[in-house]
Design a protein around this motif. Structure first.
Motif, PDB file in Angstrom:
ATOM      1  N   GLY A 230      -6.516  14.971  -0.189  1.00  0.00           N
ATOM      2  CA  GLY A 230      -6.126  15.685  -1.400  1.00  0.00           C
ATOM      3  C   GLY A 230      -4.814  16.454  -1.278  1.00  0.00           C
ATOM      4  O   GLY A 230      -4.392  17.108  -2.236  1.00  0.00           O
ATOM      5  N   ILE A 231      -4.150  16.374  -0.147  1.00  0.00           N
ATOM      6  CA  ILE A 231      -2.908  17.138   0.027  1.00  0.00           C
ATOM      7  C   ILE A 231      -1.720  16.171   0.045  1.00  0.00           C
ATOM      8  O   ILE A 231      -1.751  15.179   0.794  1.00  0.00           O
ATOM      9  CB  ILE A 231      -2.942  17.950   1.333  1.00  0.00           C
ATOM     10  N   PRO A 232      -0.701  16.448  -0.760  1.00  0.00           N
ATOM     11  CA  PRO A 232       0.453  15.542  -0.756  1.00  0.00           C
ATOM     12  C   PRO A 232       1.047  15.416   0.651  1.00  0.00           C
ATOM     13  O   PRO A 232       1.238  16.427   1.348  1.00  0.00           O
ATOM     14  CB  PRO A 232       1.453  16.222  -1.711  1.00  0.00           C
ATOM     15  N   ILE A 233       1.312  14.184   1.039  1.00  0.00           N
ATOM     16  CA  ILE A 233       1.822  13.936   2.391  1.00  0.00           C
ATOM     17  C   ILE A 233       3.167  14.635   2.588  1.00  0.00           C
ATOM     18  O   ILE A 233       3.442  15.200   3.647  1.00  0.00           O
ATOM     19  CB  ILE A 233       1.913  12.412   2.630  1.00  0.00           C
TER      20      ILE A 233
ATOM     21  N   LEU B 141       0.822  -1.203   0.000  1.00  0.00           N
ATOM     22  CA  LEU B 141       0.000   0.000   0.000  1.00  0.00           C
ATOM     23  C   LEU B 141       0.861   1.260   0.000  1.00  0.00           C
ATOM     24  O   LEU B 141       1.678   1.469   0.884  1.00  0.00           O
ATOM     25  CB  LEU B 141      -0.903  -0.008   1.231  1.00  0.00           C
ATOM     26  N   ILE B 142       0.632   2.045  -1.014  1.00  0.00           N
ATOM     27  CA  ILE B 142       1.312   3.336  -1.115  1.00  0.00           C
ATOM     28  C   ILE B 142       0.251   4.411  -0.953  1.00  0.00           C
ATOM     29  O   ILE B 142      -0.817   4.328  -1.551  1.00  0.00           O
ATOM     30  CB  ILE B 142       1.961   3.512  -2.507  1.00  0.00           C
ATOM     31  N   ARG B 143       0.514   5.399  -0.132  1.00  0.00           N
ATOM     32  CA  ARG B 143      -0.404   6.530  -0.036  1.00  0.00           C
ATOM     33  C   ARG B 143       0.382   7.801  -0.296  1.00  0.00           C
ATOM     34  O   ARG B 143       1.434   8.017   0.306  1.00  0.00           O
ATOM     35  CB  ARG B 143      -1.057   6.593   1.348  1.00  0.00           C
ATOM     36  N   GLU B 144      -0.120   8.600  -1.207  1.00  0.00           N
ATOM     37  CA  GLU B 144       0.607   9.834  -1.542  1.00  0.00           C
ATOM     38  C   GLU B 144      -0.056  11.077  -0.980  1.00  0.00           C
ATOM     39  O   GLU B 144       0.588  12.107  -0.824  1.00  0.00           O
ATOM     40  CB  GLU B 144       0.747   9.959  -3.060  1.00  0.00           C
TER      41      GLU B 144
END
Ligand code: LLP
Length: 427
Positions: free
Chosen positions: A18-21, A11-14
């Motif tokens: 809606g805001i880039p991590i 799992l990748i979450r960016e």
């Protein structure tokens, strides 16, 4: 909405809300709690069939979260003088009909007793001593009673709040005595409340309806409100199913209708969720600071530990963990890793089962500097944090309509030692 993508390496979450991590971390640092207001709003919307949604703020009591829920029409529960102060600071009126703030507990500490009396906060008594201590100080006020129906259920033994191994509530067979006591002090019992545990299931929750009907009928026609308590589960694991809030409401509505028929007047139906409203809205972002091989086991050690997030060490709670890579486009192989924190304690592991058994999680290969996101962390996350190992409290950010706002700044090192009385240099 939160964005995530599953690739073949885990799992990748960016982004969050809606805001880039990477941007959130650049602006606010790590460890960082981020809450998505849209998710809180939509969970609340699912429960609007109930006359009152009373937020159990113990799940996440940041003033901005309380303010958001207040503006959206939720009322609030408080379990301590501190939580009453939070509710007032977030703009809740002390009293009204229905009561905006309800103090629910099994004891009054002296501060809480003074405060509910001074500010006319509605009290939901979980012990007969509370009735007595309140009644000795005031008369003519309305109270509700929290009844322990003799059974309970939670996701862990530690979150079961019913049955004879639980300290909570007035034991069901003592309801009559409690009513006599209340009458003796001139306190009107206008409602019955039951909460059998946290993270329970629909089957157990449904049994509460029957117990509630019996208790409310015994309390009699003065009853104008019933509270189903909290306890609604959320799906932490991919295979968990979400409960159907409409079906749950129908069960309770039928109970309420039968009571209305028996009493000949309206009965308000309250629900008191904590976890359901905020769990899925919250994310804990931390940075990997070491990658270690211990024998055959790979460890990712991050800068957040159980000082920030205690659910795994306390309950063996499972939380999804995803990676926010420094270089998102890079395709990564998948590995099995143990995820832990910085604390000087072996139990400081996020991937563990109840009993302290360390487990591995399939995650993308990662390096120092990559970010990890512990998900579904909004309920019983920040609020159960501590200063253990003299780690400062994390910062909290609320994202509303794409705008991240700092709602609690990171504790400073000066603040960390500010309450210690400095040693006397001459001593
Ligand atoms: N009402 C009462 C009287 C409660 O005692 C609680 C939770 C709630 C409502 C809210 O329950 P919820 O809807 O959140 O399940 N720290 C544990 C949970 C402890 C819950 C204590 N009481 C955890 O992390 O699972």
């Amino acid at each position: 909405m939160a964005f995530s993508q599953e690739n073949d390496s885990g799992l990748i979450r960016e982004q969050i809300a809606g805001i880039p991590i990477a941007e959130l971390v650049k602006q606010f640092g790590t460890p960082l709690y981020v809450y998505d207001a849209a998710i809180i709003r939509s969970r609340l919307a699912e429960l609007r069939r109930f006359d009152v949604v009373r937020y159990a703020q113990k799940a996440c009591s940041n003033l901005a979260v309380l303010d958001l829920l207040r503006r959206e029409g939720a009322l609030v529960d408080a379990v301590s003088a501190g939580e009453i102060h939070r509710a007032l600071a977030a703009g809740y009126a002390p009293s009204g009909d229905p009561p905006p703030i309800v103090y629910t507990a099994d004891i009054f500490d002296r501060d809480a007793l003074d405060l509910v009396i001074a500010r006319d906060i509605h009290v939901n008594c979980g012990s007969r001593d509370m009735i007595e201590q309140y009644g000795e100080r005031v008369s003519g006020r309305e109270i509700t009673l929290r009844i322990n129906p003799g059974f309970g259920h939670g996701h862990s033994r530690k979150t079961n709040t019913g049955g004879d191994l639980s300290k909570h509530g007035i034991w069901h067979s003592q309801l009559h005595d409690a009513l006599v006591e209340a009458e003796h002090y001139g306190l009107g019992v206008t409602g019955i409340h039951m909460h059998i545990g946290s993270g329970t299931d629909l089957e157990h929750l449904a049994q509460v309806c029957t117990a509630m009907e019996k208790a409310a009928l015994e309390a009699g026609r003065n009853v104008r409100s019933i509270s189903a308590g909290g306890g609604l589960p959320v799906p932490y694991r991919p295979q968990d199913t979400r409960i159907d809030p409409a079906a749950y409401f129908e069960l309770w509505n039928a109970t309420r209708r039968r009571l209305e028929d028996a009493f000949g007047h309206a009965v308000r139906l309250e629900i008191e969720p904590g976890r359901y409203l905020v769990a899925e809205a919250g994310f804990l972002i931390c940075e990997i600071r070491a990658v270690k091989k211990q024998g055959d086991n790979l460890f990712y050690l991050a800068d957040a530990g159980f000082n920030n997030f205690a659910r795994p060490i306390l309950y063996g709670a499972y939380h999804p963990i995803s990676l926010a890579p420094r270089e998102p486009r890079l395709l990564r192989e998948s590995v099995e890793a143990v995820v832990g924190g910085p604390l000087c304690e072996s139990g400081d592991i996020f991937t563990q089962e109840e009993g302290g058994f360390v487990t591995k999680r399939r995650l993308p290969a990662a390096a120092v500097g990559d970010l990890l996101v512990i998900e579904i962390a909004g309920a019983y996350g920040f609020v159960m944090g501590s200063n253990y190992n003299s780690k400062p409290y994390a910062a909290e950010v609320l994202v509303t309509n794409g705008e991240p706002r700092l709602v609690r700044r990171r504790q400073t090192y000066e603040e960390l030692i500010a309450w210690d009385v400095p040693p006397d240099p001459t001593g």
